[in-house]
Design a protein around this motif. Structure first.
Motif, PDB file in Angstrom:
ATOM      1  N   ASP A   1       0.834  -1.201   0.000  1.00 39.24           N
ATOM      2  CA  ASP A   1       0.000   0.000   0.000  1.00 39.24           C
ATOM      3  C   ASP A   1       0.868   1.250   0.000  1.00 39.24           C
ATOM      4  O   ASP A   1       0.591   2.206  -0.728  1.00 39.24           O
TER       5      ASP A   1
ATOM      6  N   GLY B   1     -12.202  -2.517   9.796  1.00 42.10           N
ATOM      7  CA  GLY B   1     -12.128  -3.237   8.528  1.00 42.10           C
ATOM      8  C   GLY B   1     -12.912  -2.537   7.428  1.00 42.10           C
ATOM      9  O   GLY B   1     -12.445  -2.422   6.290  1.00 42.10           O
TER      10      GLY B   1
ATOM     11  N   ASP C   1     -11.145   0.933   6.709  1.00 46.49           N
ATOM     12  CA  ASP C   1      -9.858   0.660   6.044  1.00 46.49           C
ATOM     13  C   ASP C   1     -10.096   0.293   4.580  1.00 46.49           C
ATOM     14  O   ASP C   1      -9.402   0.785   3.687  1.00 46.49           O
ATOM     15  N   SER C   2     -11.085  -0.556   4.335  1.00 44.74           N
ATOM     16  CA  SER C   2     -11.414  -0.959   2.962  1.00 44.74           C
ATOM     17  C   SER C   2     -11.905   0.226   2.140  1.00 44.74           C
ATOM     18  O   SER C   2     -11.566   0.360   0.958  1.00 44.74           O
TER      19      SER C   2
ATOM     20  N   ARG D   1      -8.893   2.220   1.238  1.00 45.13           N
ATOM     21  CA  ARG D   1      -8.108   1.477   0.244  1.00 45.13           C
ATOM     22  C   ARG D   1      -8.768   1.615  -1.132  1.00 45.13           C
ATOM     23  O   ARG D   1      -8.112   1.880  -2.128  1.00 45.13           O
ATOM     24  N   PHE D   2     -10.097   1.467  -1.182  1.00 42.33           N
ATOM     25  CA  PHE D   2     -10.824   1.627  -2.442  1.00 42.33           C
ATOM     26  C   PHE D   2     -10.671   3.053  -2.978  1.00 42.33           C
ATOM     27  O   PHE D   2     -10.434   3.248  -4.183  1.00 42.33           O
TER      28      PHE D   2
END
Length: 107
Positions: free
Chosen positions: A24, A76, A79-80, A83-84
């Protein structure tokens, strides 16, 4: 499952987390580099994407201050989401950089 299996599973999960964080980070650094190229290739597109990138990074920084205070399910999910968002913005940066470079005379 014995304690050795638990240790091995925990170690693998820890290593995967570390590798994902490293990937990342590398992806983010590459994205910033491409954004710098876009500044030279298409300043108008750069301004728009730089503003989006900066806003996303500020949101992520703000979230990092409270992340430890929320449950793991929320962590979660958020965070996702970040990230997206990062992947989406970096894809846009990459596409606009490629378009700008390919539209140069002589290409």
């Amino acid at each position: 499952m014995d304690s050795k299996d638990d240790y091995t599973k925990d170690k693998i999960i820890s290593e995967e987390k570390s590798n994902n964080q490293s990937n990342d980070y590398d992806d983010l650094k590459n994205c910033e580099s491409e954004l710098d190229v876009l500044k030279q290739v298409d300043p108008a597109k750069y301004a728009d994407l730089h503003a989006r990138f900066t806003q996303m990074m500020k949101g992520a920084a703000d979230y990092s201050h409270v992340r430890g205070s929320v449950n793991t399910a929320t962590q979660g999910a958020i965070d996702s989401l970040y990230r997206f968002s990062t992947i989406s913005i970096c894809s846009d940066i990459r596409a606009e950089t490629l378009k700008g470079l390919s539209n140069k005379p002589g290409v």
